[in-house]
Enzyme design. Structure first.
Site, PDB file in Angstrom:
ATOM      1  N   THR A  98     -61.221  57.684  30.286  1.00 26.62           N
ATOM      2  CA  THR A  98     -61.560  56.788  31.396  1.00 26.62           C
ATOM      3  C   THR A  98     -63.056  56.490  31.454  1.00 26.62           C
ATOM      4  OG1 THR A  98     -59.697  57.609  32.685  1.00 26.62           O
ATOM      5  CG2 THR A  98     -61.465  56.566  33.910  1.00 26.62           C
ATOM      6  N   GLY A 139     -62.423  66.623  33.113  1.00 25.10           N
ATOM      7  CA  GLY A 139     -62.548  67.980  33.618  1.00 25.10           C
ATOM      8  C   GLY A 139     -63.360  68.852  32.682  1.00 25.10           C
ATOM      9  N   GLU A 149     -54.416  60.435  34.632  1.00 24.25           N
ATOM     10  CA  GLU A 149     -53.476  60.176  33.533  1.00 24.25           C
ATOM     11  C   GLU A 149     -52.738  58.851  33.729  1.00 24.25           C
ATOM     12  OE1 GLU A 149     -53.077  61.473  30.698  1.00 24.25           O
ATOM     13  OE2 GLU A 149     -54.379  63.202  30.937  1.00 24.25           O
TER      14      GLU A 149
END
Length: 682
Positions: free
Chosen positions: A150, A189, A439
């Site tokens: 992303t 993350g 996701e």
């Protein structure tokens, strides 16, 4: 089964446990297998002995939460590594491992895959032998990986990601660059504080020729110092609504160089001379294979929603069984006896079972696809990868929306006590909320399902028979015949039959597909393909995709039911099947009437009566159904939902503790005089 599962402690839940029509231990063995439960028990035992998992300190600062999550993730990786079981399947093992850490601390669960799964899976699924060194370093804890797809300005629209990688033939290196801030990688993350390496997806250019999106493994921090390399700018996304132990960050490259060998080259590669090579005859096949390999993360997300939902349902169902209010005379009754409470909770309990079985199946077929992808690369495999991508793209939002609503209902069903932090439902709600975005944004994903189905529809109209590896859409070959069927049930018993529910769903999918195609074709003439797709989402594409996915869930549940050797378990699973199917069919009644499948208004009453009858019939089984899938008390960590049903004793302890901590206001001297003297203004 006493050697596998201990009896649950006696208490306020005994009444409903004695009413159950099946043995909850047999159900648990059926779901988790004996070997799975042995592995689970060993894992629980080690967790409860490890200092990182003892107690539940109230962490105040963002740094404290992140540090604790990191230490727990590292400890968990060590514990898992120490457990060996030659009998349990890898898929069942991974399901237990992820479920356990997610239900204990979701933040640690997000960091654990960075050490063990997400980063290394991308390398295994899209890399080759030359990337094994990174896997070994990650497995040994010498590097920490993250996953960067992303960008600030682009999420689900992966085709238009703007990070570029240019091959420098003279130096044999790739040069990765972020053209502007909207092209910065974000939300990964582990990126803000820990990641030393990143799987980066970027647009590949060779000699100014654009070859599309490819994956690369890029070193971003010095593993010894955790300082970013020159040309790498790292930042922090900041505090979030939930999962704050996970350090999500952003990443900017300033013409940063890395080795040519770091391209993930299972499907395509770049030679030292700068030649682009691939075994695929069509670049679309490369994209299909990549999408299929990437689907494994989305498959996991589908399961994660169920993990959260099951935890919330454990709390709410057990609380509803214990909580008593009102009654026919002077005797109060458990609120689980009320029709309204049954209708609020039990359809979601059915969903927890059905989606759990489906997500396990989807994980199996995805893992099988990944394994075969390592051995060969052909068009048939690419088509299977696309089918897995489509199914996971639909299962993720349907699961996410289902358990978003389930958790909210659980919170409200527990009344004011559900609003206490000590109930843990608020934390579950906030943590699960992220699933509905990461996701893939849900509405974008659900549109990918309808796009695929519209292509299938065109094939059917052209006289081609549909035959896919997973048989997800094969029934559409008979669409013209299916659309001639009518709803003919005349009793609640008939409405609840498996074949009638499946027939209704297949008619519904065929009808919605036909109507969506008609609407799309009409709008395409005046608005073009892009806006036609956009303007057929509401009442058409979204409903079509949702019905298609729910039909897949139900089809898988039939296989599971037929596999059970215990008649009592089959019977209760059939009720869960019918409740889930009819609860969702009720929402499609306007389409069923509008398309002519249902012709008599009595059908609505039959569906409603069937749903309520199933809720009533499952009421006495609800606690046992929860016992079979509930996390142990130390993972649940809720004052309302523990297995002994001692709600009020734990509530008393929690309230007294809170009162003692707030017994004397530190700021009372600044306030009390102003309250006593009304002339003073606060």
């Amino acid at each position: 089964m006493s050697h596998l599962l201990q009896d649950l402690p006696p208490g306020s839940l005994d009444y409903y446990r004695k009413q159950a029509s099946f043995d909850w231990k047999r159900m648990k063995v059926f779901i988790d297998t004996e070997d799975g439960i042995k592995f689970q028990n060993n894992l629980y035992k080690k967790l409860q002995m490890h200092p990182e998992f003892l107690g539940n300190p109230l962490l105040q600062t963002l740094d404290e939460k992140r540090n604790k999550a990191t230490q727990q993730a590292l400890a968990y990786a060590s514990i898992v590594k120490s457990l060996t079981n030659s009998e349990i399947t890898t898929i069942k093992r991974e399901d237990i491992i992820l479920r356990t850490i997610l239900q204990f601390n979701p933040s640690a669960a997000f960091k654990y895959p960075g050490i063990k799964r997400l980063f290394t899976s991308a390398l295994q699924n899209q890399g080759t032998q030359r990337h094994h060194k990174f896997i070994q370093l990650a497995e040994s804890g010498k590097i920490y990986g993250c996953f960067c797809m992303t960008e600030i300005g682009h999420g689900s629209d992966t085709k238009n990601l703007r990070t570029t990688v240019v091959y420098d033939k003279e130096k044999g290196e790739f040069v990765v660059n972020t053209p502007d801030f909207p092209a910065a990688k974000c939300w990964a993350g582990g990126l803000a504080e820990l990641a030393t390496h990143a799987i980066v997806y970027a647009q590949l250019y060779i000699n100014r020729i654009h070859w599309g999106l490819h994956g690369f493994v890029v070193p971003i921090r010095n593993p010894e110092t955790l300082l970013p390399y020159e040309g790498v700018i790292l930042g922090d996304m900041g505090e979030k609504i939930g999962v704050n132990g996970a350090d999500n960050g952003f990443l900017i490259f300033d013409k940063y160089r890395f080795p040519r060998e770091n391209i993930l080259n299972r499907f395509a590669d770049v030679t030292p001379e700068g030649n682009y090579v691939t075994s695929a005859t069509d670049l679309k096949n490369v994209r299909g294979a990549v999408l299929g390999a990437l689907s494994i993360a989305r498959v996991t997300v589908t399961a994660k929603s169920e993990f959260y939902g099951t935890k919330a349902l454990t709390i709410a169902v057990r609380y509803a069984a214990v909580r008593k209010q009102f009654g026919p005379k002077d005797e109060e009754v458990s609120i689980l006896e009320y029709q309204s409470m049954q209708y609020r909770l039990l359809p979601y309990l059915a969903a927890a079972y059905i989606i759990r079985f489906f997500s396990m199946y989807l994980d199996e077929v995805t893992q099988e696809f990944v394994k075969e992808s390592k051995e060969r690369n052909d068009p048939a495999l690419a088509r299977r990868g696309m089918e897995i991508h489509v199914i996971s793209a639909g299962a993720k939002p349907v699961s996410g929306w289902t358990f978003r609503d389930a958790i909210q209902e659980c919170r409200e069903a527990c009344g004011g006590y559900g609003y206490l932090k000590a109930s843990r439902i608020g934390d579950i709600k906030n943590d699960q909320d992220s699933i509905n975005t990461y996701e893939g944004e849900n509405h974008v994903l659900i549109q990918q399902v309808s796009n695929w189905l519209l292509k299938v529809c065109s094939n059917v109209q052209n006289g081609n028979k549909i035959s896919t590896h997973l048989k997800s859409a094969d029934f559409l070959s008979n669409a013209s015949k299916i659309l001639k069927n009518k709803f003919n049930a005349t009793s609640v018993v008939e409405v609840c039959k498996v074949e009638n529910i499946i027939d209704t769903y297949q008619w519904l999918v065929c009808y919605l597909l036909r109507e969506t195609k008609r609407k799309f074709d009409a709008l395409k003439q005046s608005e073009g393909s892009f806006w036609a797709r956009s303007n057929t989402q509401i009442f058409y594409c979204k409903n079509l995709s949702t019905a298609f996915v729910q039909h897949l869930f139900l089809q898988r549940m039939i296989t599971v039911i037929n596999r059970s050797p215990d008649a009592n378990i089959r019977n209760v699973l059939l009720k869960l099947f019918s409740l889930y199917g009819l609860y969702n069919i009720e929402k499609f009644l306007p389409s069923l009437f509008g398309g002519g499948y249902v012709e008599k208004p009595e059908a609505t009453n039959l569906v409603h009566e069937a749903v309520l009858t199933l809720c009533r019939d499952l009421k006495n089984d609800a606690v046992a159904l929860i016992d079979a899938i509930a996390p142990p008390d130390f993972l649940l960590n809720s004052i309302l939902g523990k297995s002994d049903g001692r709600v009020y004793q734990r509530l008393q302890i929690a309230l007294i503790r809170s009162s003692s901590e707030a017994s004397r206001l530190k700021w009372s001297s600044e306030t009390v005089g102003k309250i006593v003297n009304p002339r003073n203004k606060l």
